[in-house]
Design a protein around this motif. Structure first.
Motif, PDB file in Angstrom:
ATOM      1  N   UNK A  19       0.882  -1.179   0.000  1.00 25.12           N
ATOM      2  CA  UNK A  19       0.000   0.000   0.000  1.00 25.12           C
ATOM      3  C   UNK A  19       0.914   1.222   0.000  1.00 25.12           C
ATOM      4  N   UNK A  20       1.341   1.621  -1.203  1.00 23.49           N
ATOM      5  CA  UNK A  20       2.362   2.661  -1.318  1.00 23.49           C
ATOM      6  C   UNK A  20       1.922   3.832  -2.203  1.00 23.49           C
ATOM      7  N   UNK A  21       0.706   3.758  -2.750  1.00 23.35           N
ATOM      8  CA  UNK A  21       0.181   4.897  -3.513  1.00 23.35           C
ATOM      9  C   UNK A  21      -0.984   5.508  -2.742  1.00 23.35           C
ATOM     10  N   UNK A  22      -1.077   6.834  -2.784  1.00 22.49           N
ATOM     11  CA  UNK A  22      -2.150   7.534  -2.083  1.00 22.49           C
ATOM     12  C   UNK A  22      -1.916   7.662  -0.588  1.00 22.49           C
ATOM     13  N   UNK A  23      -0.682   7.426  -0.155  1.00 24.64           N
ATOM     14  CA  UNK A  23      -0.355   7.500   1.274  1.00 24.64           C
ATOM     15  C   UNK A  23       0.817   8.455   1.536  1.00 24.64           C
ATOM     16  N   UNK A  24       1.165   9.283   0.542  1.00 25.84           N
ATOM     17  CA  UNK A  24       2.247  10.239   0.704  1.00 25.84           C
ATOM     18  C   UNK A  24       3.634   9.653   0.527  1.00 25.84           C
ATOM     19  N   UNK A  25       3.705   8.472  -0.084  1.00 26.87           N
ATOM     20  CA  UNK A  25       4.995   7.794  -0.229  1.00 26.87           C
ATOM     21  C   UNK A  25       5.967   8.607  -1.077  1.00 26.87           C
ATOM     22  N   UNK A  26       5.500   9.113  -2.217  1.00 31.57           N
ATOM     23  CA  UNK A  26       6.401   9.871  -3.107  1.00 31.57           C
ATOM     24  C   UNK A  26       6.936  11.125  -2.428  1.00 31.57           C
ATOM     25  N   UNK A  27       6.057  11.827  -1.712  1.00 30.21           N
ATOM     26  CA  UNK A  27       6.482  13.065  -1.056  1.00 30.21           C
ATOM     27  C   UNK A  27       7.474  12.785   0.066  1.00 30.21           C
ATOM     28  N   UNK A  28       7.234  11.712   0.812  1.00 26.67           N
ATOM     29  CA  UNK A  28       8.159  11.316   1.877  1.00 26.67           C
ATOM     30  C   UNK A  28       9.492  10.860   1.285  1.00 26.67           C
ATOM     31  N   UNK A  29       9.432  10.116   0.174  1.00 25.93           N
ATOM     32  CA  UNK A  29      10.658   9.662  -0.491  1.00 25.93           C
ATOM     33  C   UNK A  29      11.458  10.855  -1.002  1.00 25.93           C
ATOM     34  N   UNK A  30      10.749  11.853  -1.529  1.00 27.09           N
ATOM     35  CA  UNK A  30      11.384  13.076  -2.016  1.00 27.09           C
ATOM     36  C   UNK A  30      12.125  13.766  -0.864  1.00 27.09           C
ATOM     37  N   UNK A  31      11.446  13.940   0.260  1.00 25.12           N
ATOM     38  CA  UNK A  31      12.066  14.588   1.420  1.00 25.12           C
ATOM     39  C   UNK A  31      13.291  13.810   1.889  1.00 25.12           C
ATOM     40  N   UNK A  32      13.148  12.494   1.936  1.00 24.98           N
ATOM     41  CA  UNK A  32      14.244  11.622   2.389  1.00 24.98           C
ATOM     42  C   UNK A  32      15.446  11.746   1.442  1.00 24.98           C
ATOM     43  N   UNK A  33      15.195  11.685   0.150  1.00 18.25           N
ATOM     44  CA  UNK A  33      16.265  11.767  -0.842  1.00 18.25           C
ATOM     45  C   UNK A  33      16.964  13.122  -0.796  1.00 18.25           C
ATOM     46  N   UNK A  34      16.176  14.194  -0.638  1.00 18.55           N
ATOM     47  CA  UNK A  34      16.759  15.537  -0.554  1.00 18.55           C
ATOM     48  C   UNK A  34      17.659  15.650   0.681  1.00 18.55           C
ATOM     49  N   UNK A  64      18.581   5.299   2.100  1.00 16.21           N
ATOM     50  CA  UNK A  64      17.311   5.445   1.376  1.00 16.21           C
ATOM     51  C   UNK A  64      16.632   4.080   1.219  1.00 16.21           C
ATOM     52  N   UNK A  65      17.408   3.051   0.894  1.00 17.00           N
ATOM     53  CA  UNK A  65      16.851   1.697   0.745  1.00 17.00           C
ATOM     54  C   UNK A  65      16.253   1.222   2.072  1.00 17.00           C
ATOM     55  N   UNK A  66      16.959   1.478   3.167  1.00 18.49           N
ATOM     56  CA  UNK A  66      16.446   1.079   4.487  1.00 18.49           C
ATOM     57  C   UNK A  66      15.143   1.819   4.784  1.00 18.49           C
ATOM     58  N   UNK A  67      15.096   3.117   4.461  1.00 16.22           N
ATOM     59  CA  UNK A  67      13.872   3.894   4.657  1.00 16.22           C
ATOM     60  C   UNK A  67      12.723   3.315   3.816  1.00 16.22           C
ATOM     61  N   UNK A  68      13.017   2.926   2.569  1.00 22.90           N
ATOM     62  CA  UNK A  68      11.984   2.424   1.649  1.00 22.90           C
ATOM     63  C   UNK A  68      11.296   1.169   2.188  1.00 22.90           C
ATOM     64  N   UNK A  69      11.991   0.391   2.999  1.00 26.02           N
ATOM     65  CA  UNK A  69      11.394  -0.810   3.588  1.00 26.02           C
ATOM     66  C   UNK A  69      10.319  -0.449   4.615  1.00 26.02           C
ATOM     67  N   UNK A  70      10.369   0.772   5.134  1.00 26.50           N
ATOM     68  CA  UNK A  70       9.374   1.241   6.107  1.00 26.50           C
ATOM     69  C   UNK A  70       8.368   2.178   5.449  1.00 26.50           C
ATOM     70  N   UNK A  71       8.886   3.167   4.705  1.00 27.23           N
ATOM     71  CA  UNK A  71       8.020   4.160   4.081  1.00 27.23           C
ATOM     72  C   UNK A  71       7.429   5.092   5.127  1.00 27.23           C
ATOM     73  N   UNK A  72       6.522   5.972   4.707  1.00 28.06           N
ATOM     74  CA  UNK A  72       5.862   6.861   5.664  1.00 28.06           C
ATOM     75  C   UNK A  72       4.897   6.056   6.538  1.00 28.06           C
ATOM     76  N   UNK A  73       4.474   6.628   7.675  1.00 28.68           N
ATOM     77  CA  UNK A  73       3.621   5.897   8.617  1.00 28.68           C
ATOM     78  C   UNK A  73       2.346   5.294   8.013  1.00 28.68           C
ATOM     79  N   UNK A  74       1.733   5.966   7.033  1.00 31.86           N
ATOM     80  CA  UNK A  74       0.468   5.473   6.477  1.00 31.86           C
ATOM     81  C   UNK A  74       0.643   4.397   5.405  1.00 31.86           C
ATOM     82  N   UNK A  75       1.884   4.134   5.010  1.00 32.26           N
ATOM     83  CA  UNK A  75       2.145   3.110   3.978  1.00 32.26           C
ATOM     84  C   UNK A  75       2.272   1.730   4.613  1.00 32.26           C
ATOM     85  N   UNK A  76       2.061   0.709   3.803  1.00 42.55           N
ATOM     86  CA  UNK A  76       2.355  -0.663   4.207  1.00 42.55           C
ATOM     87  C   UNK A  76       3.211  -1.283   3.108  1.00 42.55           C
TER      88      UNK A  76
END
Length: 97
Positions: A19-34, A64-76
């Motif tokens: 569950x990685x779309x519609x949960x702010x995943x891209x925006x969180x990934x953007x912040x993390x990458x920046x 970043x890879x380690x973060x991606x395994x968790x994602x933002x709080x609303x993602x699964x």
């Protein structure tokens, strides 16, 4: 650029499933990458996955890879596929596509 610093830089391609779309995943990934001073992009894929292509220091890419395994709080996150390759210098910044 020295040979040593070239070795420390890499490219990482991630496909994140779950569950990685519609949960702010891209925006969180953007912040993390920046924050990690990485260049590349993040985008939603038609099948519901999220794709990240990033370049920078190997250490920061691993974070970043380690973060991606968790994602933002609303993602699964169900699965993260990682593909490492050589740094290309293709990107100048990080974008949401």
């Amino acid at each position: 650029m020295t040979t040593q610093s070239k070795k420390e830089r890499a490219r990482l391609h991630l496909i994140i499933s779950g569950r990685v779309q519609g949960v702010g995943f891209r925006f969180s990934a953007y912040d993390e990458a920046k924050e990690l001073a990485l260049a590349g992009y993040v985008r939603n894929l038609p099948n519901g996955d999220v794709e990240i292509v990033a370049e920078g220091s190997r250490e920061n890419l691993q974070m970043l890879a380690a973060w991606a395994h968790l994602g933002p709080p609303s993602a699964h996150v169900a699965e993260v596929r990682e593909e490492w390759s050589d740094f290309t210098g293709e990107f100048t910044d990080f974008q949401i596509r």
